[in-house]
Design an enzyme around this catalytic site. Sequence first.
Site, PDB file in Angstrom:
ATOM      1  N   ALA A 122       1.320 -32.936  -1.713  1.00 48.33           N
ATOM      2  CA  ALA A 122       1.966 -33.865  -0.524  1.00 48.33           C
ATOM      3  C   ALA A 122       1.921 -32.825   0.749  1.00 48.33           C
ATOM      4  CB  ALA A 122       3.215 -34.092  -0.864  1.00 48.33           C
ATOM      5  N   ARG A 139      -2.446 -32.020   1.409  1.00 46.33           N
ATOM      6  CA  ARG A 139      -3.271 -32.882   1.595  1.00 46.33           C
ATOM      7  C   ARG A 139      -2.560 -34.440   2.081  1.00 46.33           C
ATOM      8  NH1 ARG A 139      -7.920 -32.592  -0.764  1.00 46.33           N
ATOM      9  NH2 ARG A 139      -8.474 -34.135   0.586  1.00 46.33           N
ATOM     10  N   TYR A 143      16.989 -37.550  -4.128  1.00 43.56           N
ATOM     11  CA  TYR A 143      16.152 -38.666  -5.101  1.00 43.56           C
ATOM     12  C   TYR A 143      17.431 -39.652  -5.444  1.00 43.56           C
ATOM     13  CZ  TYR A 143      12.259 -35.527  -5.520  1.00 43.56           C
ATOM     14  OH  TYR A 143      10.929 -34.972  -5.323  1.00 43.56           O
ATOM     15  N   HIS A 166       7.337 -41.681 -11.956  1.00 39.58           N
ATOM     16  CA  HIS A 166       6.889 -42.555 -11.014  1.00 39.58           C
ATOM     17  C   HIS A 166       7.373 -44.163 -11.266  1.00 39.58           C
ATOM     18  CE1 HIS A 166       2.665 -40.598 -10.727  1.00 39.58           C
ATOM     19  NE2 HIS A 166       3.469 -39.870 -10.265  1.00 39.58           N
ATOM     20  N   LYS A 193      -2.194 -41.477  -9.358  1.00 40.09           N
ATOM     21  CA  LYS A 193      -2.413 -41.664 -10.851  1.00 40.09           C
ATOM     22  C   LYS A 193      -2.135 -40.296 -11.553  1.00 40.09           C
ATOM     23  CE  LYS A 193      -5.907 -39.275  -8.776  1.00 40.09           C
ATOM     24  NZ  LYS A 193      -5.775 -38.965  -7.041  1.00 40.09           N
ATOM     25  N   ASP A 214      -4.732 -35.266 -15.980  1.00 36.94           N
ATOM     26  CA  ASP A 214      -4.803 -34.708 -14.417  1.00 36.94           C
ATOM     27  C   ASP A 214      -6.108 -34.625 -13.798  1.00 36.94           C
ATOM     28  OD1 ASP A 214      -2.816 -33.453 -12.667  1.00 36.94           O
ATOM     29  OD2 ASP A 214      -4.083 -31.808 -12.699  1.00 36.94           O
TER      30      ASP A 214
END
Length: 356
Positions: A35, A38, A77, A101, A119, A203
């Site tokens: 995060a 990129r 969170y 997720h 993903k 991954d």
Amino acid sequence: MPLQDAFSNFTQRDWEHEAVEGAIRLAVVGVGGFARQRALPAIADSTRCETTVLVASPPESVSDVAEAYAVDAVVDYDPFLEGACVDAYDAVYIAAPNAVHGQYAIAAAEFGKHVLCEKPLETTVERARAIVDACADAGVTLMTAYRLQAEPTVRRTRELVRDGVIGDVVQVHGGFSHPLLAEADPDTWRLDPETAGGGALVDLGIYPLNTIRFALECDPIGVYATTRSEGPPFANVDEHVAIQLEYETGATASCTASFDAHARSALELVGTDGMIDIESPFGGVVPQEMVVESGDVRMEYTGPRVDEVREEFDYFGYCVLTGTDPEPDGEDGLIDLYTIEAAYESAETGRRIALE
């Protein structure tokens, strides 16, 4: 398609069918390395997305990020799940570990927010299905973050295959390796099977898996896989994986992924009348280098680098603003998880697994 036409307007956004104005406001859930390095820079460069909320624990741990991107709302969170700052964002981008997720995507959907989720969509098919169902029930856009589907080289490859430039695809080779511990500590969540849902396959291998499906426009019907781990710190996940895939068209694909090898990625499609070779498709900013052979004609293309992450956010914003269904939707993410689960079953049982 004449081969020379394949490189005309190479970087065109062929998914962009109408002009739109404005940008959607994003809550970025999980402010880790990807995060920071990129996604947030890409959102800042995007014309259709902007970051208005950061979700991290503790919130003060991302104060530097909030300042750098002029983000006023930073929340932990649990308050986020309870609806904090719900009026400050239109959609969420979930970059937290795979096993969480679902809780953030489902909460966002229940708040009426659109979802762009990294993903794999979740760690199991069942948990991913819950995300898909929640977004469908709420009537919000769900996009799995397959950024390569918005990347020009991969999109041009699909056009070449679709137009028969290389004939019928017979075999595909895709590989992605990266030395994980060069950038991460041995206690990284990516080496925890409960949190990650797997190792190198989940991954890294998911990149060639999905990209091949996208280019061929069909799903695998059978999978055979082997995995190998040399020991700590990879003892609980697959350090290396090799997969063979069969498609109903008769094409076969071989994919490899490794957590402990020199950084390298490659994709090659071989057809009855030609071939396509893409240089470094999975490693980040694709260099836009490809070779295409069709019959006795060979062409090489090298174009300007394109930030596929920025393209992804612009595409997601476009879909939300225009009400367009994204190609990499929740079902797309589900199909890859079916394949991944079958691959792990194959590796455990030593037999081919049929896919419905």
